[in-house]
Design an enzyme around this catalytic site. Structure first.
Site: not given
Length: 645
Positions: A55-56, A93, A97, A154, A156, A260, A403-404, A463
């Site tokens: 994540d990130d 994110c 997803r 996660k 989301h 994150h 994810d990004n 991001k």
């Protein structure tokens, strides 16, 4: 009516993209010839799939992509796999997803904006803010075709449990095909150590609300400890073991929330990197670029993005910003069309401009972040070792990615963070940074704009924006049975291609039965245009392309049409051959006159030299292609583009 018309254009859009690709043909390609090394021997039974999402995490954070952070387990995976160096995601994110689960563009399936927008797009189809009923789910397809499906981490994409109160909040993962799931429903944990209230609805297990930190639950009295990365690993392993040996393959989704914010990690990782980042942003970034060149991630003559210009004070918003009738510069209208307004800039200092206390705090933020990445790698190692221990590693497809791009949220909202940073550098606060405060909400500690720029090395922006530093992420893939590293792949790939790959590995045909016509009486248009039928629902088909031909050395590329994207009003389009990219960011990050920039990715993937003025025809053609893309997916460019921070 406009939206229904846009949806009806989806089929036309796909054809237009193919035609558009021909316009740009002959621009050349940077792809290497197909690998001639023997592909791994195919497994006799359907393979397991382990999909790992950070994540990130920035492009250069892990060792295999040039980072100085210790990631021995991911590096070991590379030695039996390969790198995808030109893989793209969404800018944030939830958008990524949504495309992962559905296999198609996020505007079609409910996440046109991350969460429901509060502007003129509110209430429009595709802007629900959760995975909508027009979406397929690869997990459902896998489960319907004999796979166990597990996830931990996660989600989301929706938070309404089955059988609960009537709501418009979307659905939890158990309702989208996951047989077992322990899910953080929102976009971020308030505390990686949980400490949830007794009535909290932030987490579910198998579709029921759970409260990690409460007595008897993970993290609570008399139960196993809870630190998000460690816990998700243990939970996913337990799900795999519950059905071990029954002969069915499994799909396991490790949806980590690390690294994150809030920046937190247990010992020994919390202390491991002390002193490693005292040299500051520029020195660490330069060292990463040098390693990337040695590793061949980028060529020796690569021109990296040099970083955003230093700003010691915020540039002001234009005079008409936030006034009635303001005409904001957006992707469709710039100064030439009479649009003039945009927002304030952000304070963004270089290392030499920081006070000693600021440097102390900033170095500590990156130390904690590095510890989180190291701990993430440790847990990935535990997952992979467990597969080996139970005899499933050889028959498992493993894919790792972020994810990004790196999260550059400024610690003080864009104003000068000096006072906050200096307070964090002083005791008694400094020694508590990154620790568990025992409360539901931890100190919201982020590492800010410049460290995110370091994580994005060698690319531009972070991001949320349209630069490569936002949408290009590190990817590692290992095919079942693969025992030796194969050459890096630089072909253009996308997160929707992951979806198609999972289904191809499982031998599942993509749903293709056209949905019955459903005429809107108000417009006379077909609401089901472009949709297919699956399990009695009318859904948008998977538009990603399986990566297997590329991974098995049978193709140079898998994508044959331009790749378009939009979120928060920021936009880009990459030509079908991967050579050209036109992109738009609102001022003052983007050009002050609001024009679209153009870059040759084969020679300038760092996006350092805007070629739009030299190639006005090509730029105009690509912007028109992007506009057709938006019509085809029902996207609406906001009148006032602005990010989530």
């Amino acid at each position: 009516m406009q939206r229904v018309l846009q949806r009806s254009l989806l089929g036309l859009f796909l054809g237009l993209l193919t035609a558009s690709a021909l316009v740009l043909a002959g621009c050349g390609s940077s792809d290497s010839p197909p690998d001639v090394a023997a592909a791994p021997v195919a497994a006799k039974k359907k393979p397991n799939i382990l999909y790992i999402m950070a994540d990130d995490l920035g492009y250069s954070d892990i060792g295999a992509f040039g980072g100085e952070i210790d990631t021995p387990n991911l590096d070991a995976l590379v030695r039996q796999g390969r790198l995808l160096t030109n893989h793209h995601t969404g800018t944030v994110c939830a958008i990524t997803r949504a495309m992962l689960v559905s296999g198609t563009d996020h505007h079609l399936v409910g996440e046109g904006h991350m969460g429901a927008p509060n502007d003129e797009r509110k209430g429009l189809p595709g802007y629900e803010g959760f995975l909508n009923e027009s979406s397929l789910s690869f997990a459902q397809l896998l489960r319907d075709n004999g796979y166990h499906t597990y996830m931990a981490g996660k989600w989301h994409l929706g938070s309404a449990i089955a059988g609960g109160a009537v709501t418009t909040a979307g659905k939890t993962p158990d309702q989208w095909g996951f047989e077992r799931s322990y899910a953080l429903l929102g976009g971020a944990a308030a505390n990686h150590y949980a400490h949830e209230r007794a009535n909290s609805s932030n987490y579910t297990e198998d579709g029921k609300f759970v409260q990690p930190g409460q007595p008897g639950q993970p993290g609570g009295t008399g139960a196993e400890p809870f630190y998000s990365t460690d816990f998700y690993t243990r939970r996913l392993i337990s799900y795999i073991d519950q059905n071990k040996g029954d002969g069915k393959p499994f799909f396991a989704y490790a949806a980590y929330t690390s690294p994150h914010w809030p920046l937190q990690v247990p010992e020994p990782w919390l202390s491991k990197y002390k002193g490693r980042y005292d040299a500051g942003y520029e020195a660490v970034r330069d060292a990463r670029i040098a390693r990337q060149k040695r590793l061949g991630i980028i060529p020796a003559d690569f021109k990296p993005y040099g970083g955003a210009p230093e700003t010691l004070a915020r540039s002001p918003a234009t005079a008409g910003f936030n006034t009635p009738g303001a005409k904001y510069i957006n992707a469709n209208n710039g100064l030439a069309q009479g649009y003039t307004e945009y927002g304030a800039g952000k304070v963004n200092k270089k290392w030499a401009s920081l006070t000693p206390l600021e440097k102390k705090a900033q170095a500590r933020y990156m130390e904690i972040y590095a510890g989180m990445v190291d701990n993430l790698d440790h847990n990935i190692g535990l997952l992979i070792q467990h597969l080996k221990d139970i005899g499933e590693y050889e028959n498992t497809y493993i894919m790792f990615q972020s994810d990004n791009g790196a999260e550059g949220w400024p610690n003080d909202g864009g104003a000068d963070p000096r006072l906050a940073d200096e307070a964090n550098a002083a005791e008694p606060v400094y020694s508590t940074l990154g620790t568990d405060n025992g409360a539901q909400a931890a100190k919201r500690l982020q590492y800010g704009l410049r460290w995110a720029e370091v994580s994005a090395t060698p690319f531009r922006l972070t991001k949320g924006y349209a630069g490569e530093g936002s949408v290009a992420t590190p990817v590692i893939v290992r095919l079942p049975g693969q025992t030796a590293r194969l050459p890096d792949l630089n072909a253009l790939t996308h997160v929707t291609d992951n979806t198609a790959t999972f289904l191809a590995l499982a031998g599942i045909d993509l749903p293709g039965q056209p949905a019955p016509r459903s005429i809107d009486p108000a417009t006379g248009l077909d609401r089901n245009a472009g949709k297919v039928v699956y399990n009695g629902r009318n859904v948008y088909p998977v538009t990603g392309k399986s990566l297997l031909p590329l991974l098995q050395g049978q193709a140079l590329a898998v994508r044959s049409e331009p790749l378009g994207h939009e979120s928060y009003g920021r936009a880009y389009l990459i030509s079908a051959d991967g050579k050209w990219k036109t992109l738009w960011n609102e001022p003052p990050v983007g050009p002050l006159d609001g024009h679209w920039e153009l870059f040759d990715l084969t020679t300038d993937r760092g996006e350092t030299t805007d070629l739009s003025a030299r190639n006005p025809g090509l730029t105009s053609t690509m912007v028109l292609q992007w506009q057709e893309f938006m019509k085809g997916v029902g996207g609406v460019e906001p009148l006032k583009p602005q990010g989530y921070y």
